[in-house]
Design a protein around this motif. Structure first.
Motif, PDB file in Angstrom:
ATOM      1  N   PRO A 431       0.826  -1.209   0.000  1.00  0.00           N
ATOM      2  CA  PRO A 431       0.000   0.000   0.000  1.00  0.00           C
ATOM      3  C   PRO A 431       0.861   1.261   0.000  1.00  0.00           C
ATOM      4  O   PRO A 431       1.991   1.267   0.506  1.00  0.00           O
ATOM      5  N   TRP A 504     -13.726   7.027  -0.860  1.00  0.00           N
ATOM      6  CA  TRP A 504     -13.479   5.665  -1.338  1.00  0.00           C
ATOM      7  C   TRP A 504     -12.258   5.614  -2.254  1.00  0.00           C
ATOM      8  O   TRP A 504     -11.493   4.640  -2.235  1.00  0.00           O
ATOM      9  N   TYR A 505     -12.063   6.660  -3.040  1.00  0.00           N
ATOM     10  CA  TYR A 505     -10.962   6.666  -4.006  1.00  0.00           C
ATOM     11  C   TYR A 505      -9.612   6.738  -3.295  1.00  0.00           C
ATOM     12  O   TYR A 505      -8.686   5.981  -3.607  1.00  0.00           O
ATOM     13  N   ILE A 507      -9.003   5.926  -0.135  1.00  0.00           N
ATOM     14  CA  ILE A 507      -8.800   4.733   0.686  1.00  0.00           C
ATOM     15  C   ILE A 507      -8.333   3.552  -0.169  1.00  0.00           C
ATOM     16  O   ILE A 507      -7.300   2.931   0.100  1.00  0.00           O
ATOM     17  N   ASP A 508      -9.092   3.229  -1.213  1.00  0.00           N
ATOM     18  CA  ASP A 508      -8.782   2.019  -1.982  1.00  0.00           C
ATOM     19  C   ASP A 508      -7.491   2.163  -2.777  1.00  0.00           C
ATOM     20  O   ASP A 508      -6.715   1.207  -2.877  1.00  0.00           O
ATOM     21  N   TRP A 509      -7.252   3.341  -3.340  1.00  0.00           N
ATOM     22  CA  TRP A 509      -6.087   3.498  -4.200  1.00  0.00           C
ATOM     23  C   TRP A 509      -4.794   3.661  -3.397  1.00  0.00           C
ATOM     24  O   TRP A 509      -3.771   3.047  -3.715  1.00  0.00           O
ATOM     25  N   THR A 512      -4.693   0.878   0.415  1.00  0.00           N
ATOM     26  CA  THR A 512      -4.760  -0.580   0.303  1.00  0.00           C
ATOM     27  C   THR A 512      -4.044  -0.996  -0.983  1.00  0.00           C
ATOM     28  O   THR A 512      -3.607  -0.150  -1.763  1.00  0.00           O
ATOM     29  N   ASN A 514      -5.847  -2.869  -3.015  1.00  0.00           N
ATOM     30  CA  ASN A 514      -7.015  -3.290  -3.787  1.00  0.00           C
ATOM     31  C   ASN A 514      -6.830  -2.925  -5.256  1.00  0.00           C
ATOM     32  O   ASN A 514      -6.199  -1.904  -5.570  1.00  0.00           O
ATOM     33  N   THR A 515      -7.376  -3.732  -6.137  1.00  0.00           N
ATOM     34  CA  THR A 515      -7.223  -3.479  -7.567  1.00  0.00           C
ATOM     35  C   THR A 515      -8.588  -3.305  -8.230  1.00  0.00           C
ATOM     36  O   THR A 515      -9.628  -3.705  -7.700  1.00  0.00           O
ATOM     37  N   ARG A 539     -11.677  -5.573  -5.940  1.00  0.00           N
ATOM     38  CA  ARG A 539     -12.291  -4.960  -4.759  1.00  0.00           C
ATOM     39  C   ARG A 539     -12.593  -3.475  -4.944  1.00  0.00           C
ATOM     40  O   ARG A 539     -13.525  -2.951  -4.364  1.00  0.00           O
ATOM     41  N   MET A 540     -11.774  -2.774  -5.733  1.00  0.00           N
ATOM     42  CA  MET A 540     -11.923  -1.325  -5.815  1.00  0.00           C
ATOM     43  C   MET A 540     -13.056  -0.942  -6.755  1.00  0.00           C
ATOM     44  O   MET A 540     -13.081  -1.368  -7.908  1.00  0.00           O
ATOM     45  N   TRP A 586     -21.565  -0.682  -4.782  1.00  0.00           N
ATOM     46  CA  TRP A 586     -20.373  -1.526  -4.697  1.00  0.00           C
ATOM     47  C   TRP A 586     -20.719  -2.962  -4.295  1.00  0.00           C
ATOM     48  O   TRP A 586     -20.134  -3.922  -4.823  1.00  0.00           O
TER      49      TRP A 586
END
Length: 626
Positions: A431, A504-505, A507-509, A512, A514-515, A539-540, A586
């Motif tokens: 991450p 969300w953008y 956090i996930d990018w 994490t 997440n892809t 997940r993203m 989502w």
């Protein structure tokens, strides 16, 4: 019981209010330094006076300084890291063979002799004239203060320092592979940053830096044959000469003078760097807004032509950055041949000068970009290297593409996406919250910081639209210049500009690994119409742009908003009909919609025709009717 509950509620409310409403603050420093360089043994002696303003709500009983040159000693943490990391920096290792004839990599730092190491030794430390207790731990100096520094108060630190420039060149050092004698970055006792997170007294292991905003007043005494380029404004240019003097001025040095004392002032910066060599050519070119662009390069016929061609190109690049992000606020910038690659500093860069024009143009364009994303928007590049390296890579690629004129690429970021996919497929991604020094390997660090950080912005074009991204960069610059922005600040700026919800953008990018992976699951006839079913595999989450090409040569687009964004992106192609569909939540892994044409009328369906969404498995993004 009710009293306990009420007290707990009030306590929670007060704590929350303090956390949310504490006003922004940052510390301030005023440096005065005098240093004398002995060019025979590459050692220097200096005095430093530092006025420190504590703008924090904390009472400080200790302060910390960085002693970066101490990293270049056998047994240092930088040396230890070269031994333990799987892919050590090639600039810092030798390839040798062990007793069995197997090739191994040897740290160059461990081979340094006493007259080749780097060091920075501090003596006579005083606070307001009173001796303070100091303790040196490798690259960090810990100072127990003679008296606490209260909130909203000032104190003055004075100290003497002795330094030696290391043979091993990593940003700083002496006699680099191109023959530049002195690359003086991170050379002085530098006060560590204290901010809302506390002290940032990171040891110098490999990565980047974080500094306190302030003013620098620096005097450097060195043999008169040397030309100096660096941070700040030279105060006595018509007595120093070396290319700084005004037109028509003939500089004559006293006959007995063996040295010159150069006086620089650098206002409102968080670092000070310089380089010196006897063979520098020094050119000055006027840039946008009357900024002086200085070029210092070795007088080598093999490379001089490239540097001359570089000069007008960098005028164009600075002009592009001014319009794209915001006006460069200083009146000088220096491109200096030195160091070991390219590294940004306040009002200057040190960069290698040999190679092709394309090579030095790319380096100069990148390092100049850091004047915006690090030396004006001063994020903590140790904790969040993707914010400065990534954002700089984004505008660098944009600027170089602009220089191509009629040959511009529609998507100049393709290579970044390919590198990111390679990292994901390697299984080594970490991450972006990983501290810059604590990546398992160098390659994942580089791709995460430079490439994935750049995609954070280029992908935002896909998420909120080009105009909103452009306005975001300008507002981010306006609101946070000369401050220390955090990842939340760029996210909130994009939200304010666009109206989209983007938590969300971020956090996930960035927080994490997440892809993104969407696919076209099914395309089916449905009573003279066509039902398209999409699936979210990664997940993203993302909003979806989808293009349908018909057999008759026409096309149209469909836009599926992401429910948690509460936003509809402006149509990126107004000349093409677009239908905005119901949003996609989502938690729902599948999504279906209907096209009012038979399946046989459809030629191809494509998820994200722009290529700006970083879908790690793009093969299932296209469905062709056969």
């Amino acid at each position: 019981m009710r009293k306990i509950i009420l007290l707990s509620f009030l306590s929670f409310g007060l704590n929350s209010a303090f956390a949310q409403n504490a006003p922004y603050w940052q510390q301030h420093v005023d440096y005065k330094m005098e240093v004398a360089m002995d060019v025979k043994n590459y050692q220097y002696k200096g005095k430093q006076e530092l006025v420190y303003t504590n703008n924090s709500p904390d009472t400080l009983r200790k302060v910390f300084y960085h002693l970066y040159p101490n990293a270049f000693q056998p047994g240092s943490e930088m040396d230890a890291r070269l031994h333990s990391i799987k892919d050590p920096d090639a600039r810092m290792v030798n390839k040798i063979k062990d007793a069995d004839g197997k090739e191994i990599k040897q740290s160059r730092i461990e081979t340094l002799k006493p007259n080749e190491i780097g060091f920075l030794k501090i003596t006579n430390f005083k606070q307001d004239g009173v001796t303070a207790q100091t303790r040196t731990s490798s690259t960090i100096l810990e100072v127990t203060l003679a008296k606490p520094i209260l909130p909203n108060s000032k104190t003055t630190f004075t100290l003497d320092f002795d330094g030696q420039v290391p043979v091993q060149v990593r940003r700083s050092g002496r006699n680099n592979k191109e023959g530049v004698e002195l690359s003086m970055s991170q050379w002085y006792p530098k006060l560590a940053e204290f901010d809302f997170e506390g002290w940032h007294a990171d040891p110098y292991i490999a990565r980047e830096f974080h500094g306190v905003w302030g003013d620098f007043d620096v005097k450097i005494t060195i043999d008169k044959e040397y030309t100096i380029g660096g941070s700040g404004y030279l105060q006595d240019k018509n007595t120093i000469g070396h290319g700084y003097e005004d037109a028509g001025v003939n500089v004559v040095y006293p006959k007995k003078a063996k040295t010159l004392t150069w006086h620089f002032i650098a206002p409102n910066v968080h670092d000070f760097t310089w380089a010196a060599d006897k063979e520098y050519t020094h050119d000055i070119v006027k840039g946008p807004n009357d900024v002086d662009l200085h070029f210092f390069y070795k007088n080598d016929p093999k490379t001089t032509g490239n540097w001359k061609q570089l000069e007008p190109l960098m005028v164009k690049v600075m002009d592009y950055y001014n319009h794209r992000v915001g006006a460069y606020p200083y009146k000088q910038y220096s491109f200096i041949q030195g160091g070991d690659g390219g590294m940004e500093y306040a009002m200057c860069t040190l960069m290698l000068g040999s190679g092709t024009l394309e090579g030095i143009l790319g380096t100069a364009t990148h390092e100049l970009g850091h004047s915006w994303f690090q030396h004006i928007l001063a994020s903590n590049e140790s904790k969040h290297p993707w914010m400065d390296e990534g954002f700089t890579t984004y505008i660098e690629d944009s600027a170089l593409n602009e220089l191509k004129g009629d040959k511009k690429e529609e998507n100049p970021f393709k290579g970044n996406y390919a590198a990111y996919y390679s990292l994901v497929n390697s299984g080594k991604e970490q991450p972006q919250t990983t501290h810059g020094d604590r990546y398992d390997e160098n390659r994942p660090y580089s791709i995460s910081s430079y490439v994935k950080g750049s995609i954070f912005l280029s992908q935002l074009v896909y998420v909120i639209g080009q105009e909103n991204l452009d306005a975001t960069l300008k507002r981010y610059f306006h609101d946070f210049k000369f401050k220390h922005p955090t990842p939340n600040d760029i996210k909130r700026t994009a939200e304010r500009v666009s109206g989209a919800e983007l938590d969300w953008y971020l956090i996930d990018w960035a927080e994490t690994a997440n892809t993104i992976d969407y696919g076209i699951k099914d395309v089916a006839d449905n009573a003279g119409k066509t039902t398209v079913t999409l699936e979210r595999i990664g997940r993203m989450p993302m909003p979806i742009d989808l293009k349908v090409d018909y057999a008759d040569g026409t096309s149209e687009t469909f836009y599926i908003p992401l429910r948690m964004m509460n936003f509809i992106k402006p149509n990126p192609n107004p000349n093409v009909k677009r239908t905005v569909l119901e949003d996609w939540a989502w938690a729902q892994s599948n999504y279906s919609f209907t096209i009012d044409k038979k399946k046989t009328a459809i030629k191809k369906i494509t998820i994200d025709p722009s290529g700006l969404m970083a879908d790690v498995k793009p093969a299932n993004n296209v469905f062709e009717v056969k």
